[in-house]
Design an enzyme around this catalytic site. Structure first.
Site, PDB file in Angstrom:
ATOM      1  N   HIS A   1       0.863  -1.185   0.000  1.00 46.40           N
ATOM      2  CA  HIS A   1       0.000   0.000   0.000  1.00 46.40           C
ATOM      3  C   HIS A   1       0.901   1.237   0.000  1.00 46.40           C
ATOM      4  O   HIS A   1       1.964   1.238   0.609  1.00 46.40           O
ATOM      5  CB  HIS A   1      -0.909  -0.013   1.234  1.00 46.40           C
TER       6      HIS A   1
ATOM      7  N   GLU B   1       0.783   3.865   1.551  1.00 44.83           N
ATOM      8  CA  GLU B   1       1.102   4.383   2.888  1.00 44.83           C
ATOM      9  C   GLU B   1       2.259   3.599   3.504  1.00 44.83           C
ATOM     10  O   GLU B   1       3.094   4.157   4.212  1.00 44.83           O
ATOM     11  CB  GLU B   1      -0.152   4.349   3.778  1.00 44.83           C
TER      12      GLU B   1
ATOM     13  N   SER C   1     -10.441   7.237  -2.881  1.00 44.54           N
ATOM     14  CA  SER C   1     -11.662   8.064  -2.783  1.00 44.54           C
ATOM     15  C   SER C   1     -12.874   7.450  -3.474  1.00 44.54           C
ATOM     16  O   SER C   1     -13.703   8.161  -4.042  1.00 44.54           O
ATOM     17  CB  SER C   1     -11.392   9.480  -3.314  1.00 44.54           C
TER      18      SER C   1
HETATM   19  P1  PGA Z   1      -9.590   5.944   0.491  1.00 45.54           P
HETATM   20  O1  PGA Z   1      -8.391   4.898   0.698  1.00 45.54           O
HETATM   21  O2  PGA Z   1     -10.767   5.165  -0.027  1.00 45.54           O
HETATM   22  O3  PGA Z   1      -9.835   6.525   1.865  1.00 45.54           O
HETATM   23  O4  PGA Z   1      -9.108   6.956  -0.491  1.00 45.54           O
HETATM   24  C1  PGA Z   1      -8.183   3.843  -0.198  1.00 45.54           C
HETATM   25  C2  PGA Z   1      -6.972   3.059   0.240  1.00 45.54           C
HETATM   26  O5  PGA Z   1      -6.018   3.663   0.741  1.00 45.54           O
HETATM   27  O6  PGA Z   1      -6.937   1.815   0.101  1.00 45.54           O
END
Ligand code: PGA
Length: 250
Positions: A99, A101, A213
């Site tokens: 991911h 992040e 999103s």
């Molecule tokens: P989000 O995150 O739907 O809040 O944009 C998606 C994700 O990071 O998997």
């Protein structure tokens, strides 16, 4: 192929929130025969809440659960990490790897992501391998090349590739409320699928999820694209109502 509707709960909520959320999802899906025939469901809670989710899902085999990360190493001296065999033992059938992040917070390279995906496959867990470009890369016209390079380096060299899922998540769309145009989503998904076919002609078509999103308002048009194999949903998966509204969009 059924679409996969996956919730990424990230590092949110306490144990009670996890119990409430999974109970609300189960209640919402109970009896939705048509929807359950059209989609597979997955939730990826924080690791400490997987046990509670497993308990709540006892008898509801139509909802899968997974982890948000896994170590590339086997059991041993790796403080704070979770091995693929532990994740499997906790009942997880999927794990998110790479991911953006984790790539940003923990400096995970494509090579690290590939070793994690390999560990998952070896433990009979389906890795959801995440890729996606930054805004700068998108604006400079490099999105397709960046994602191609990530895919080539993040998919492990050996393994049962027909068990992987790819999630296309543009970094600039995650948690921002911004989404690429439908044309750009379709182009990227078609690109990923044809690249996969070219790289692994002997394997079945791959499921490619869109993430970033995804909301009840934009889900119908995005999830109706043939190239899109489902969604990886962050913020909107934290309320059963919006998670299920996205699922109903298919
Ligand atoms: P989000 O995150 O739907 O809040 O944009 C998606 C994700 O990071 O998997």
């Amino acid at each position: 192929m059924k679409k996969l509707i996956a919730g990424n709960w990230k590092m949110t909520g306490d144990l009670n929130d996890a119990r409430t959320l999974i109970a609300d999802i189960v209640n919402g899906l109970d009896g939705e025969k048509e929807l359950l025939e059209k989609a597979d469901f997955l939730v990826c809670p924080p690791a400490l809440h997987i046990g509670a989710v497993r308990h709540a899902l006892h008898g509801f085999a139509y909802i899968h659960y997974g982890a948000q990360d896994v170590s590339a190493e086997g059991n041993g001296a790796h403080t704070g990490d979770l091995s693929a065999s532990m994740v499997k033992d906790a009942g997880c059938s999927y794990v998110i790897v790479g991911h953006s992040e984790r790539r940003a917070d923990h400096g995970e390279s494509d090579e690290v992501v590939a070793t994690k995906a390999a560990a998952a496959i070896a433990a009979d867990i389906v890795p959801i391998i995440c890729v996606g470009e930054t805004l700068e890369q998108r604006e400079s016209g490099k999105a397709l090349d960046v994602v191609s390079a990530q895919i080539k380096a993040s998919i492990p060299e050996h393994g049962a590739f027909n068990t992987i899922v790819i999630a296309y998540e543009p970094v600039w769309a995650i948690g921002t409320g911004k989404v690429p145009s439908l044309g750009d989503i379709d182009e990227m998904h078609a690109h990923i699928r044809s690249l996969y076919k070219e790289l692994y002609p002997e394997h079945n078509a791959v499921r490619v999820l869109y993430g970033g999103s995804l909301k009840p308002a934009n889900a119908p048009e995005i999830l109706h694209l043939d190239s899109v194999g489902g969604g990886l949903i962050g913020g909107a998966s934290l309320k059963a109502e919006s998670f299920l509204a996205i699922a109903r969009a298919i």
